[in-house]
Design a protein around this motif. Structure first.
Motif: not given
Length: 279
Positions: A97-118
């Motif tokens: 999984f990635s870190s979580v960071s503020k979504t560019p050009a957004k004030e309240t939204l944060y984003s990242g990714y998770i890889v569920f291998q199963m």
């Protein structure tokens, strides 16, 4: 007087027009996103979003925002980390999984990714813990999440000839076309049951084939190499017609040694590691 009224109307129209043109447009924080679910504690509700409103086995781009239950306002200055965990019948493990960071050009939204291998099953399931800090105060929210199996193979897990367990996840193309598509893959290794770091300076060789069409391939493919900008692996995937494609893979280390995967030949119609794309 009539002349003055006309002048006044013209001035008012110009002023109104200028005022309208300088208004700052409202940003839709959730454009293109659908809510997956909410995870709550006593103070906040954490809202999870994705493009489809679901999670599935493989790579998942996930967005979230945190709503204060007292003020009903969304937090704009949070430091967030997440911890996905698979609860199995006799053990538990994490995933890439990635870190979580503020979504560019957004004030309240944060984003990242998770890889569920199963995927989940009737006896085993994934949970997600969100740890976050706001104004120096730490909070935690956690819940079970649904991660069903992907219809097509978007992630592959295997042990290489070096004895290391690897996870390869297809990220792009999400919307494949009859064209030369940009292709992105995440390459990770299992350091231990809780840590799956990105692998550096490897190569992913690709050989797309159509099993239902005589196992024909395609021209102008470019093998995947790591980018310094995001640490993911990028290349080019040529898809010459619609239908089911098997993207045969080979993973090579920094010494150009094949750790897993076979070259496709008449005698070997498919590699042991692959992705599937159908459109």
């Amino acid at each position: 007087m009539k002349f003055l009224r006309i002048v006044s109307l013209v001035v008012l129209t110009i002023f109104t027009s200028c005022t309208s043109n300088t208004e700052i447009p409202t940003v839709d924080e959730l454009y293109g996103l659908t809510k997956i679910q909410e995870i709550s504690n006593d103070t906040h509700t954490v809202e999870l979003y994705s493009a489809t409103g679901t999670l599935q086995q493989g790579h998942n781009a996930i967005s979230l925002r945190i709503k204060n239950k007292t003020t009903n306002e969304y937090e704009k200055n949070a430091t967030i980390a997440w911890a996905p965990l698979m609860q199995m019948t006799s053990t538990q493990h994490a995933c890439p999984f990635s870190s979580v960071s503020k979504t560019p050009a957004k004030e309240t939204l944060y984003s990242g990714y998770i890889v569920f291998q199963m995927a989940e099953n009737t006896m085993e399931h994934w949970g997600l813990t969100i740890n976050y800090t706001i104004n120096g105060v730490s909070y935690t929210a956690n819940s079970q999440i649904s991660v069903p199996a992907s219809v097509k193979q978007r992630v592959t897990t295997f042990t290489g000839t070096d004895g290391t367990k690897y996870v390869l996840a297809l990220i792009e193309p999400l919307n494949p076309k009859v064209a030369t598509n940009d292709m992105t893959v995440g390459v990770y290794k299992m350091q231990d049951m809780m840590n799956f770091p990105i692998v550096n300076n490897y190569k992913v060789k690709i050989d797309p084939r159509m099993p239902s069409m005589g196992n024909h391939g395609s021209p102008n493919n470019v093998d995947l190499t790591q980018s310094v900008s995001d640490n993911l692996y990028h290349g080019k995937l040529s898809l010459t017609m619609t239908g089911l494609w098997k993207i045969n893979l080979q993973l090579l280390n920094s010494a150009n040694e094949v750790l897993k995967g076979e070259t496709v030949t008449d005698a070997v119609p498919a590699s042991s590691i692959y992705f599937e794309i159908e459109f």
